[in-house]
Design a protein around this motif. Structure first.
Motif, PDB file in Angstrom:
ATOM      1  N   PHE C  12       0.875  -1.187   0.000  1.00  0.00           N
ATOM      2  CA  PHE C  12       0.000   0.000   0.000  1.00  0.00           C
ATOM      3  C   PHE C  12       0.903   1.225   0.000  1.00  0.00           C
ATOM      4  O   PHE C  12       1.686   1.409   0.934  1.00  0.00           O
ATOM      5  N   VAL C  47      -5.066   3.338   4.857  1.00  0.00           N
ATOM      6  CA  VAL C  47      -4.982   1.876   4.933  1.00  0.00           C
ATOM      7  C   VAL C  47      -5.709   1.403   6.185  1.00  0.00           C
ATOM      8  O   VAL C  47      -5.306   1.664   7.306  1.00  0.00           O
ATOM      9  N   ASP C  48      -6.768   0.724   5.936  1.00  0.00           N
ATOM     10  CA  ASP C  48      -7.657   0.237   6.988  1.00  0.00           C
ATOM     11  C   ASP C  48      -7.134  -1.117   7.459  1.00  0.00           C
ATOM     12  O   ASP C  48      -6.711  -1.925   6.637  1.00  0.00           O
ATOM     13  N   LEU C  50      -8.691  -3.527   8.105  1.00  0.00           N
ATOM     14  CA  LEU C  50      -9.454  -4.530   7.371  1.00  0.00           C
ATOM     15  C   LEU C  50      -8.811  -4.862   6.033  1.00  0.00           C
ATOM     16  O   LEU C  50      -8.867  -5.996   5.571  1.00  0.00           O
ATOM     17  N   HIS C  51      -8.212  -3.825   5.393  1.00  0.00           N
ATOM     18  CA  HIS C  51      -7.546  -4.060   4.106  1.00  0.00           C
ATOM     19  C   HIS C  51      -6.406  -5.044   4.298  1.00  0.00           C
ATOM     20  O   HIS C  51      -6.206  -5.968   3.507  1.00  0.00           O
ATOM     21  N   GLU C  54      -7.690  -8.521   5.059  1.00  0.00           N
ATOM     22  CA  GLU C  54      -8.260  -9.153   3.868  1.00  0.00           C
ATOM     23  C   GLU C  54      -7.134  -9.694   2.986  1.00  0.00           C
ATOM     24  O   GLU C  54      -7.225 -10.788   2.447  1.00  0.00           O
ATOM     25  N   ALA C  55      -6.076  -8.883   2.880  1.00  0.00           N
ATOM     26  CA  ALA C  55      -4.948  -9.319   2.057  1.00  0.00           C
ATOM     27  C   ALA C  55      -4.375 -10.616   2.603  1.00  0.00           C
ATOM     28  O   ALA C  55      -4.111 -11.565   1.852  1.00  0.00           O
TER      29      ALA C  55
END
Lengths: 543, 436, 145, 585
Positions: C12, C47-48, C50-51, C54-55
């Motif tokens: 990111f 950048v959450d 959660l991101h 998820e990755a």
């Protein structure tokens, strides 16, 4: 005249002549006091330059005494002496001193009496002949006129102050490449930060060929040739001189010619059938060819052939050229050797003599005379009324005007050596090439380094000929040979002398790599016009 | 007087483009006069730019397009200035638009005509290293995207007319006079490269492996004559050793120009980096006099080239370049000034000469038309080099970029904005005076 | 198998510094391995967690978050927010049994093309040492077999 | 617009060869072929240069012919090329925010030049990610923001003065603030200007007069910047004058804070010997006039040492300071003029007398007999004391290979210009960056030399890096042009990327309000509201919101998640890859 006592310099060989003189003494034989004796180990040691120097310094006569033929302590030294004295006599005749002022005698150790009588006789003869004109005013070995121009002004005038210390000059210089001790850049840089003395006492000052290659390439057009010339004059004024080739005999001759009383016999070479004039439109300035002819008679060049060819071409074109009876050296070499005083004398006398002839065109076969007459004289004396042309330019105009026409084909390949003075100094590159290529059947093949980039013949102003000169000459000859040309044409008698000299010595490489016939441009043209007989070699080339 | 104030910009290089965009962006009408068929100028010919190594056309093309698309900018390419009358606020300009023999409104720039054109001539845009047709577009990113027929080389076969589906080829086209009224004029004519063939010792044009810097830019450019492959020009071989020579015809009084072109040390460094990137095993030598890396980040850039990229810098102006007639490889003779040794660099495959960059010859004519002055070198003279760096000797006429004095792209761009500001200032003052 | 393992890295990058830094690496032709895929966000603060999660859930072996240096953030403090979140996330990862070294935060400015390439290289090597993510599909599948 | 959202995405993919920049590494035809297989992709093609007019036309044509409603260009970085391609979309009737760039050059072909196969695979992945994101893109509307026609110029040196005057002459109001009690900056310390040889004070005086008397310019001396909030067109400026705050609005901000001379502490005996000066010290001595200097001493031998504290190995002073060589030449000539018998040496590394006038001057200095000695970093000159206040300078002339000893009565150190102390603070206030050299870092070295990435703020003069007066003035005019643009239009378009609050989800926890550095979130009546003009679109709030009530336009969770999920093809290396792109979900 009653007070006139001839001054005689005697060179005596140690084993015979000197012993003979001693015997005269032990035998209490009296002879006139006019002689001063210089002892040498062998009469073969006596160089023409010694003799000329003696005259330059006021001698009325020179006596050389050696062992009788066959008796030489060194086997054949006296034979060499005989040849040299012969040569020197010729030079003395041309320069007008007269060969009878030089005497070679064989005096053995037992011949004290002979020695005394020779002195008596020579003194008497000289007394009758009268004094040498030189006795009145010795010209001296070096000019003592000081150069007043401060080094900063010299640097400014020659644009050396702008030097960017980039090294383009030094990496172009043919001398630096062979002799790292010499570098045009470092010389200038030293001068620039105030190390003036270093510059003037540096041996490198005399290594420069003033070939103009560095100036040609210098982006700031620093007049390196002029800088060197001026610095040499400055150095000479403080008694520093360069290393002269040929023991300075040519400088002696130039200085002798600088004497106002000098009356030469320099037109001996003119063929009887040739037509010449005392006044007229076109003047042919021969240069020192008659002297070179004597000095360099042993290296397979005929210098007067150049003059004779030129004269014949001029006649063939319907021109009756003026030849100066008492033409003097143009002074180029003296000027580049730092002798400003004698150069100026020569310039004034030559200029006056030319003006008297009312010539409007002066033609030279020598690029040094060309440069000197065309740029140095006017700088010193103002712009004259006549135009100066190099033979190549004049011939080119004759060809253009249809004044000379080539009868047949020559059938050969030639290459061309650009003389520094004609090419880079004066920018004449095209005319000699035009002349060569207008001869039917002649193909011009260029060497790698040509025109602006041409390589110097290795020596200039008769100074500093040495190992590096020979290397350059070999390089150049190999380059010429590499073109597969039959003939290497030059437009400068000195280029021809130097290249031929290199060939006449022991070669460091095989003959096939370097040996090439050389020829002056005027000689080539005269032959193409069938005005002179081709030498055997030329015949061979034709086939 | 409801007309938009307008400005004529002479020269469609990066300086002209920047000045135009600045002025158009604030609502002025801008006319860009360009003598070649495309805007873009010298920058369009460059492969990369220093010190960021941006691909030159990549960052320029968007600006060229912006000019083309801008409602306030009118491009007059392939045109010549004929006459200027009047004074600030009211210049009357006469421009001659040369015939392209292609109708710009119909041409799509598809290039089919050029594909079929039988005449090949050297392409000026590629410094004549590559070929173009008699009907051509100088480069793929050309703006405007319209073909041009070069009548001098055309053999009148009319194949292009037959092949063009749009019917754009028009042999009847005549030169057109364009008359404009503008309030101010900005000159940005850029530079020309000095032809170093008179410096015989470097053998330019004689030795095939000797190129000039601009030629080299095209040579290594992906869109250039050899598609960006690093090759020996003489035989297409792979080079192993490349040398750059600085100050060819600059900083001298004999040949070329007395001034320093200001950009050569840097672009040579850039080109050296391009080479090392293309082919890391190629040796690169740069012969310089005085390493002039005075701009922002420049000295650091040179240091990186030296330490990280192994570019060899030699302080020397070489004396001569010799070609081996058999192999066409080159030998460079030079004085290594820091060691004072005369050396030769042998087996050099390619020598790039960095020649003086000269103000254009045509400046003289322009100056005559406009009644402004040039300096002794042919640069446009400004009223005061420090305080009025873009004001010419005539009010209302401004100058920017290399044609004012040697400078690089950022300085040209800044100066272009400066000229725009001065033009805007002048026009505002004129308007104020009128309303008063 | 181990020597053939090519880590899959997701990056990111903030728009103003790190993405520009990555561009500079490209412009300067500084090579690094191909294992990374890049998602551009306006700020590293975007950048959450959660991101990232998820990755990782997708089986990605490592997540690299880069932003402007502290103090240089285009949005003043976005990177500080990011720093806090990454710290928190790392703690969480350790707790759930995923090596927290699989998440890495670095500051890369627009002028640090070289640093960007170096960081990517180092991270890839580190992940190579760690081995494939336990959440990789093939690993999960083979585990379930 | 609403229809677009419902409409099924039809994506067009355009893959650029960029000459050989991409095509030389990445197999573009393969990527194109692959793109055609991706979900929602209706069309894909390759272009030699997508950015060329031809490429742009091709995009427009394809949008029409294939009814595309999303466009992906796989080429270079969005940082330079996005506007161009967006423009193409707009021309063809597609909202610019439905465009996506896949960066396969800077972040693929250029960094993987030696791995073409892997680079091609990566390029496919990047295109896949971009296409996946494109499916979720939404049309956005840019809005216009009015622009205040007032400029703030920070710094009252010659650059600030020039740009203030130029803007004021165009009818804009200018606040010119200067931290010193007097305008003039560096020029006040200088004696003569080069190459025109004028008195700096005279030149300055005229400019200061003009500024002071201009009706559009408010000059605030002894004033510093305290805070600048807001954005282009609408800056709220707080300045401090005599400990008193003044507030005003400005549309644009110009940084013209200048630079200072580096003090060479502990170098060449600068602190030890009185006869070692810097060039600015010397300027001030010269400024006192010849008679005053005569009383002090008459120099016989002067040496000037260049690059003192400049061109160092490591930053910040690793740069060349650009003007010191010319300053040295100027002052050397001046000394020679005053004292013709003196010897003046310039001890240099590379004379930076670039361009025309300086090279001329350099030549003239050599003509005047100034002596130049080249030294190298490895062999710097040494200073040692001699009796009678004299100094021995030992210097190795690198080009001559000789050591020289100079018996000097004056040594002048040419030191670089360095950034002002307050610059760091100012850079924080304005949120604009400084470079490694600590000077202000422009948006793009080549094409945006006076802009910042942040709109509405500009830099000129030596605050940007060392430069001479002419160059500083050129830049001062340049910033005037750049700043005048938005002010003349009285408006700018802003990007549409802002935060949006879903009022349904928001519980008014104030997390976002506390977090937002720009004060764009305000909680009113229990719900957060976004002030669009203040929102800069970073997304810090969106990432923080516990209720996931905040969405970032153009960087939505859906969009980012789509990228995450498509970044790699997630299946075992063996057996060979299937074409299932949705693996993992």
């Amino acid at each position: 005249m009653s007070q006139y006592e001839p001054r005689i310099v005697g060179f005596l060989c140690n084993w015979c002549g000197y012993a003979g003189a001693d015997l005269a003494g032990t035998s209490r034989l009296s002879y006139p006091t006019n002689i001063r004796i210089i002892r040498v180990m062998c009469s073969g040691r006596v160089e023409p330059a010694f003799v000329l120097n003696a005259f330059e310094n006021g001698a009325d006569g020179v006596l050389v005494a050696g062992c009788h033929p066959g008796d030489c302590h060194y086997r054949s030294g006296n034979q060499h002496a005989e040849k040299r004295i012969e040569k020197t006599k010729k030079l003395l005749d041309v320069v007008g001193i007269g060969s009878d002022r030089l005497r070679l005698e064989w005096v053995s150790a037992a011949e004290g009496e002979k020695f005394a009588s020779v002195i008596k006789d020579f003194t008497e003869k000289l007394r009758v002949k009268g004094p040498s004109w030189l006795g009145k005013e010795p010209s001296g070995a070096s000019a003592k006129q000081s150069v007043k121009e401060p080094i900063h002004d010299i640097l400014k005038r020659t644009k050396a102050l702008y030097c960017q210390e980039c090294g383009k000059c030094s990496s172009s210089c043919p001398v630096t490449r062979l002799d790292p001790l010499y570098s045009p850049r470092l010389a200038v840089e030293k001068a620039l930060i105030g190390l003036e003395d270093d510059v003037l006492t540096d041996k490198g000052l005399w290594s420069c060929l003033t070939c103009y290659l560095c100036r040609q390439r210098c982006p700031l057009d620093i007049e390196y040739d002029e800088l060197i010339r001026t610095c040499r004059a400055k150095a000479a004024a403080s008694g520093i001189v360069g290393n002269c080739s040929h023991e300075g005999v040519l400088f002696s001759l130039s200085r002798l010619m600088a004497h106002p009383e000098t009356r030469q016999n320099r037109l001996e070479w003119v063929p009887k059938e040739a037509e010449i004039a005392k006044t007229g439109e076109v003047l042919y300035f021969t240069g020192c060819l008659p002297y070179f002819n004597v000095v360099f008679d042993d290296i397979n060049v005929s210098n007067v052939e150049i003059a004779q060819s030129m004269l014949k071409i001029l006649n063939a074109a319907g021109i009756k050229p003026v030849l100066l009876e008492n033409e003097r050296c143009c002074g180029h070499d003296l000027s580049f050797a730092g002798d400003r005083q004698n150069f100026e004398k020569l310039a004034k006398m030559n200029m006056a003599a030319i003006m008297e002839t009312h010539a409007s065109t002066v033609v030279t076969t020598c690029p040094e005379c060309y440069r000197t007459l065309k740029t140095d004289y006017p700088e010193l004396l103002g712009q004259p009324k006549f135009e100066v042309l190099h033979a190549s330019e004049f011939l080119s105009s004759l060809i253009d005007g249809g004044k000379i026409k080539f009868p047949g084909k020559l059938g050969m390949k030639v290459s061309y050596q650009d003389p520094c003075r004609l090419g880079r100094h004066m920018g004449v590159y095209d005319s000699p090439r035009k002349v060569i290529t207008s001869i039917p059947g002649v193909e011009l093949v260029e060497m790698n380094r040509n025109r602006e980039s041409s390589l110097c013949c290795g020596v200039s102003a008769w100074m500093g000929c040495g190992r590096h000169s020979k290397q350059m000459q070999m390089e150049r000859l190999a380059e010429a040979k590499g073109t597969a040309a039959d003939l290497l044409v030059t437009a400068c008698p000195k280029c021809q002398i130097h290249l031929n000299c290199a060939l006449s010595e022991k070669l460091p490489v095989s003959k096939e790599e370097v040996a090439i016939q050389t020829c002056d441009l005027s000689v080539l043209v005269a032959r193409a016009l069938n005005l002179t007989q081709s030498s055997d070699k030329m015949e061979m080339i034709k086939k | 007087m409801s007309e938009k104030p307008s400005v004529l910009v002479i020269g469609g290089g990066i300086a002209g483009i920047q000045a135009s965009l600045d002025l158009a962006g604030r609502g002025f009408q801008v006319y860009v006069l360009e003598e070649t068929p495309t805007i873009g100028g010298r920058m369009a010919q460059l492969d990369k730019t220093f010190p960021t190594m941006d691909c030159s056309i990549c960052i320029l093309a968007p600006k060229m397009m912006e000019c083309f698309r801008h409602p306030n900018i009118k491009l007059l390419t392939y045109s010549e200035l004929k006459e200027i009358k009047g004074s600030v606020g009211n210049f009357r300009v006469k421009i001659l638009q040369k015939p392209r023999y292609v109708d710009g409104t119909k041409c799509t720039g598809c290039g089919t005509c050029a594909e079929h054109c039988p005449v090949e001539v050297p392409n000026e845009f590629d410094m004549e290293l590559g070929m173009r047709k008699a009907i051509y577009m100088p480069m793929p990113q050309a703006v405007p995207r319209c073909m041009t027929l070069d009548k001098e080389n055309c053999i009148d076969c009319k194949l292009c007319t037959k092949m063009c589906r749009a019917g754009a080829v028009d042999f009847q086209q005549e030169p057109q006079d364009v008359n404009l009224k503008v309030g101010a004029i900005i000159i940005a004519t850029g530079f020309n490269q000095y032809d170093p063939s008179e410096i015989v010792e470097y053998g330019y044009k004689k030795n095939k492996n000797v190129l000039t810097a601009l030629e080299f830019e095209r040579w290594v450019c992906a869109s250039g004559p050899v598609a960006g492959h690093l090759l020996r020009p003489a035989d297409g071989g792979i080079p192993k050793r490349i040398a750059f020579i600085q100050c060819v015809g600059s900083r001298g009084t004999k040949f070329g120009a007395p001034f320093c072109s200001s950009v050569c040390c840097m672009y040579a460094t850039k080109e050296a980096l391009i080479i090392r990137e293309h082919a890391p095993d190629v040796q690169v030598h740069i012969f310089y006099n005085e390493l002039r890396a005075f701009g922002k980040g420049f000295h650091e850039f040179v240091n990186r080239a030296r330490t990280e990229y192994g570019v060899n810098y030699i302080r020397s102006r070489p004396g001569e370049i010799k070609e081996d007639p058999r192999t066409k490889s080159l030998t460079i003779w030079y004085d290594d000034t820091f060691t004072r040794e005369i050396k030769s660099l042998n087996d050099v495959d390619l020598v790039v000469l960095c020649p003086a960059l000269l103000p254009r010859e045509s400046n003289r004519k322009l100056a005559g038309i406009m009644g402004i002055e040039l300096d002794e070198c042919g640069f446009f003279k400004v009223v005061h080099p420090l305080l009025a760096p873009v004001d010419t000797t005539v009010p209302g006429i401004y100058v920017c970029g290399y044609c004012q004095s040697p400078k690089d792209i950022p300085d040209s761009v800044a100066q272009a904005s400066a000229a725009a500001a001065r033009a805007a200032e002048a026009l505002t003052l004129v308007q104020v005076q009128r309303t008063e | 198998m181990a020597d053939q393992f090519e880590p899959r890295i997701l990056g990111f990058l903030c728009n103003w510094c790190s993405y520009a830094g990555a561009d500079l690496a490209g412009v300067s032709r500084i090579s690094y391995p191909t294992n990374i895929r890049i998602i551009r966000t306006m700020c590293s603060g975007r950048v959450d967690p959660l991101h990232v999660l998820e990755a990782l859930r997708q089986g990605i072996d490592g997540v690299l978050v880069t932003g402007c240096h502290i103090g240089d953030c285009h949005y003043i403090t976005g990177n500080q927010a990011c720093e806090k979140r990454v710290k928190f996330l790392k703690d969480t990862l350790d707790q759930i049994g995923i090596d927290s070294r699989r998440l890495r935060l670095e500051w890369v400015s627009a002028s640090e093309g070289g640093k960007f390439a170096r960081v990517v290289k180092e991270f890839i090597e580190e992940i190579r040492q760690l081995g494939p993510s336990p959440l990789r599909k093939e690993i999960l599948e083979s585990a379930s077999q | 617009m609403a229809e677009l959202q419902i409409e099924k995405p039809r994506i067009g993919v355009f893959v650029c060869h960029c000459g050989i920049n991409i095509g030389g590494v990445v197999n573009v035809p393969q990527v194109v072929k692959y793109a055609q297989t991706l979900p929602d992709v209706a069309y894909a093609e390759g272009n030699i240069y997508t950015c060329s007019a031809e490429g742009i036309d091709s995009i427009k044509r394809a949008i029409k012919e294939h009814s595309l409603n999303r466009v992906v260009v796989a080429s270079c970085t969005p940082r330079t090329h996005e506007p161009l391609f967006r423009g193409a979309c707009v021309d063809a009737g597609v909202n610019p925010y439905l465009f996506e760039l896949a960066n396969i050059r800077e972040q693929c072909s250029w960094v993987h030049m030696r791995e073409p196969t892997k680079a091609t695979e990566k390029a496919k992945d990047i295109v896949r990610m971009a296409a996946a994101r494109a499916s979720f893109l939404m049309p956005q509307q840019e809005s216009e923001v009015p622009v205040e026609t007032t400029a703030l110029v920070i710094g009252g040196g010659i650059s600030g003065i020039t740009s203030a005057l130029c803007l004021a002459n165009q009818g804009f109001k200018v606040y010119l603030i200067e931290k010193e009690p007097e305008l003039g900056g560096m020029l006040r310390k200088i004696y003569k200007l080069y190459p025109t040889d004028e008195d700096a004070s005279k030149v300055l005086h005229a400019s200061v007069e003009a500024v002071m008397s201009h009706k559009n310019i408010s000059v605030l001396t002894s004033t510093t910047t305290k805070a600048v909030n807001g954005y282009i067109g609408n800056f709220e400026v707080t300045v401090l004058k005599n400990a008193q705050e003044h507030k005003f609005k400005a549309g644009t901000v110009i940084i013209a804070t200048g630079a200072v001379e580096f003090r060479p502490t502990n170098m060449y005996g600068y602190d030890k010997y009185d006869r070692v000066l810097t060039q600015v010290d010397l300027e001030q001595v010269l400024k006192s006039g010849k008679a005053a200097v005569d009383k002090f001493f008459k120099p016989q031998t002067v040496a000037m040492i260049q690059c003192v504290g400049a061109r160092e190995e490591k930053p910040p002073r690793s740069y060349c300071s650009r003007l010191c060589c010319m300053v040295a030449v100027k002052n050397a000539m001046l000394l020679r003029e005053w004292y013709p018998s003196s010897e003046v040496y310039i001890i240099y590394q590379d004379m930076q007398t670039y361009g025309k006038d300086y090279e001329d001057h350099h030549r003239k200095a050599r003509e005047a007999g100034i002596r130049f000695i080249n030294y190298t970093k490895e062999n710097p000159p040494q200073v040692a004391p001699l009796p009678n206040d004299r100094l021995k300078l030992t210097v190795y002339h690198a080009l001559l290979g000789e050591k020289r000893e100079l018996n000097c009565d004056l040594i002048v150190l040419s030191t670089p210009l360095v950034q002002q102390e307050g610059a760091k603070e100012l850079s924080k206030i304005l949120k604009v960056p400084l470079g490694q050299d600590e000077f202000f870092l422009e948006a793009h070295v080549k094409l945006r030399p006076v802009d910042f990435a942040t709109d509405g703020i500009y830099v000129c003069g030596t605050a940007h890096g060392p430069k001479d007066i002419g160059e500083a003035i050129s830049q001062a005019y340049a910033v005037s042009s750049r700043a005048a643009g938005p002010m003349a239009n009285r408006k700018v378009r802003t990007e549409a990327i802002t935060a949006v609050v879903d009022k349904e989800r928001c519980i008014g926890c104030r997390m976002c309000e506390n977090l937002c550095p720009f004060g764009a979130h305000r909680v009113e009546e229990g719900k957060s509201t976004v002030i669009e003009a203040l929102c800069k679109g970073c997304g810090v709030c969106a990432a923080a919101c516990m209720r996931r009530a905040i969405s970032m336009k153009h960087f939505t969770d859906d969009q980012i998640m789509a990228e995450i999920k498509t970044a790699f093809i997630m299946e075992a290396p063996k057996p060979p890859a299937s074409s299932n792109l949705e693996g993992g979900t």
